[in-house]
Design a protein around this motif. Structure first.
Motif, mmCIF file in Angstrom:
data_model
loop_
_atom_site.group_PDB
_atom_site.id
_atom_site.type_symbol
_atom_site.label_atom_id
_atom_site.label_comp_id
_atom_site.label_asym_id
_atom_site.label_seq_id
_atom_site.Cartn_x
_atom_site.Cartn_y
_atom_site.Cartn_z
ATOM 1 N N ILE A 133 31.387 40.543 37.341
ATOM 2 C CA ILE A 133 31.582 41.974 37.103
ATOM 3 C C ILE A 133 31.011 42.375 35.736
ATOM 4 N N LYS A 134 31.217 41.524 34.731
ATOM 5 C CA LYS A 134 30.674 41.801 33.399
ATOM 6 C C LYS A 134 29.154 41.879 33.437
ATOM 7 N N ALA A 188 36.354 48.012 38.861
ATOM 8 C CA ALA A 188 36.116 47.103 37.732
ATOM 9 C C ALA A 188 34.670 47.197 37.250
ATOM 10 N N SER A 248 32.555 38.176 42.549
ATOM 11 C CA SER A 248 33.377 39.259 41.996
ATOM 12 C C SER A 248 34.334 38.751 40.922
ATOM 13 N N SER A 249 33.959 37.635 40.301
ATOM 14 C CA SER A 249 34.750 37.115 39.187
ATOM 15 C C SER A 249 34.576 38.017 37.971
ATOM 16 N N GLU A 250 35.353 37.754 36.928
ATOM 17 C CA GLU A 250 35.236 38.534 35.697
ATOM 18 C C GLU A 250 33.829 38.439 35.123
ATOM 19 N N ALA A 251 33.237 37.230 35.208
ATOM 20 C CA ALA A 251 31.879 37.035 34.693
ATOM 21 C C ALA A 251 30.860 37.813 35.508
ATOM 22 N N VAL A 279 37.043 45.964 43.048
ATOM 23 C CA VAL A 279 35.813 45.467 42.428
ATOM 24 C C VAL A 279 34.930 46.639 42.007
ATOM 25 N N ALA A 287 33.397 48.258 33.657
ATOM 26 C CA ALA A 287 32.574 47.309 32.897
ATOM 27 C C ALA A 287 31.273 47.956 32.446
#
Length: 343
Positions: A13-14, A129, A8-11, A126, A133
């Motif tokens: 999620i992206k 997000a 569930s990091s930014e990467a 999450v 995203a």
């Protein structure tokens, strides 16, 4: 197809957002259960949900949003009930789905041909997000094979969907543990179609009169269309045959012990375990329905990890508060088979 397990990091999620925007399927965490998400504006993507789950196409889906104003895209602006605003102010973001008259932006694949749409604003950070995203609303039923227990962890989703979808995002264990409460605002009186973490009593505090659909506690009438997910006859079921006992606590223990065998188990409470002579799967403390809702699907899935168990007996829950959600899921897991020991 190789199913990616994303964190569930930014990467992560992206990446999930890119897959969804491009028409793929992603298992996503919410506060209720994990959802199997697709771009709600892409009919071809939505159809992939039904194929992956083995879900009947006459079972409507819920549209997940991350901004209250998005409700105006999918519900008829001229017919957004005042009740929807009141409920959103109190319970959104959160485990509440509201059904309203739909706009032309909602495709028939999402609404199962109905003139209404179910909308939810999840509280899981999450989930929010991922929706942002993807930059599209997400249609998302539970991320399990149709009819089986809903998933409350990423590994539950992988067990059911590995090789069938593009990715799963691991957002930890779901807090609530059962699907959202569904209330329809499309009729004269608000009516609960599926109980969940937001209780009938809480809804009534905001709206006053709130009805409960007969199909919440009983089998959906023959020929009647499902107006909400979770209204089908048998749902949430493990491979073992679940049977519900209507009885006192002492009678529950006595009945199970009189039927003790290597293929019999008990879906029970912590207090029962010392007295039972069969394999036990505890839902938590007696009367603590928040805990029981949180643990229910996990324990039903643990039953499937014990293929020697053919029958699992559970006590019939109360229908007060969150107990109604536990009752609703168990009665469907049991195919409405109740043994009334009080008679």
């Amino acid at each position: 197809m190789k199913t990616l397990l994303l964190d569930s990091s930014e990467a992560g999620i992206k990446k999930a957002g890119e897959i969804l925007r491009d028409g793929g399927l992603v298992g996503i965490p919410t506060e209720t259960v994990y959802g199997l998400a697709a771009n709600a504006l892409n009919a071809k993507s939505v159809l992939k949900i039904f194929a992956a789950k083995g879900r009947p196409a006459d079972n409507p889906l819920i549209v997940h949003i991350a901004d209250f104003d998005d409700i105006k895209r999918f519900a008829l602006v001229s017919e957004i009930p005042k009740a929807a605003v009141k409920l959103a102010e109190k319970f959104w973001p959160g485990p509440l789905t509201m059904i309203m008259k739909k706009s032309d932006a909602v495709c028939n694949e999402v609404s199962a041909g109905l003139d209404t749409v179910a909308i939810r604003f999840p509280s899981h950070p999450v989930a929010q997000a991922i929706i942002r995203a993807a930059d599209v609303p997400l249609a998302a039923p539970s991320a399990n094979l149709s009819g089986s227990p809903s998933p409350t962890t990423a590994m539950h989703v992988m067990n059911d969907m590995n090789g069938k979808i593009e990715a799963v995002v691991d957002g930890g264990v779901c807090d609530v543990g059962v699907e959202s409460t569904v209330i329809t605002l499309a009729g004269d009186t608000p009516r609960v179609l599926r109980p969940g973490g937001v209780t009938v009593e809480q809804l009534a505090e905001v709206l006053g009169k709130v009805d409960v659909d007969d199909a919440v506690l009983h089998k959906l009438a023959d020929g009647k269309r499902a107006a909400s997910p979770g209204m089908k006859y048998k749902h949430y079921a493990p491979k073992a045959n679940v049977k519900l006992l209507k009885c006192s606590d002492d009678a529950y223990i006595e009945y199970i012990n009189s039927h003790a065998a290597s293929d019999v188990a008990a879906l029970c409470c912590d207090e029962d375990i010392p007295f039972l002579k069969v394999k036990t799967f505890s839902l938590g403390k007696r009367g603590d329905y928040l805990s029981q809702a949180h643990r229910l699907f996990d324990e039903l899935r643990k039953l499937d990890e014990n293929p020697d168990v053919k029958v699992a007996y559970s006590r019939l829950p109360s229908v007060d508060g969150v107990g109604m959600a536990v009752y609703n899921r168990l009665i469907r897991a049991a195919g409405f088979e109740v043994i009334d020991l009080e008679k």
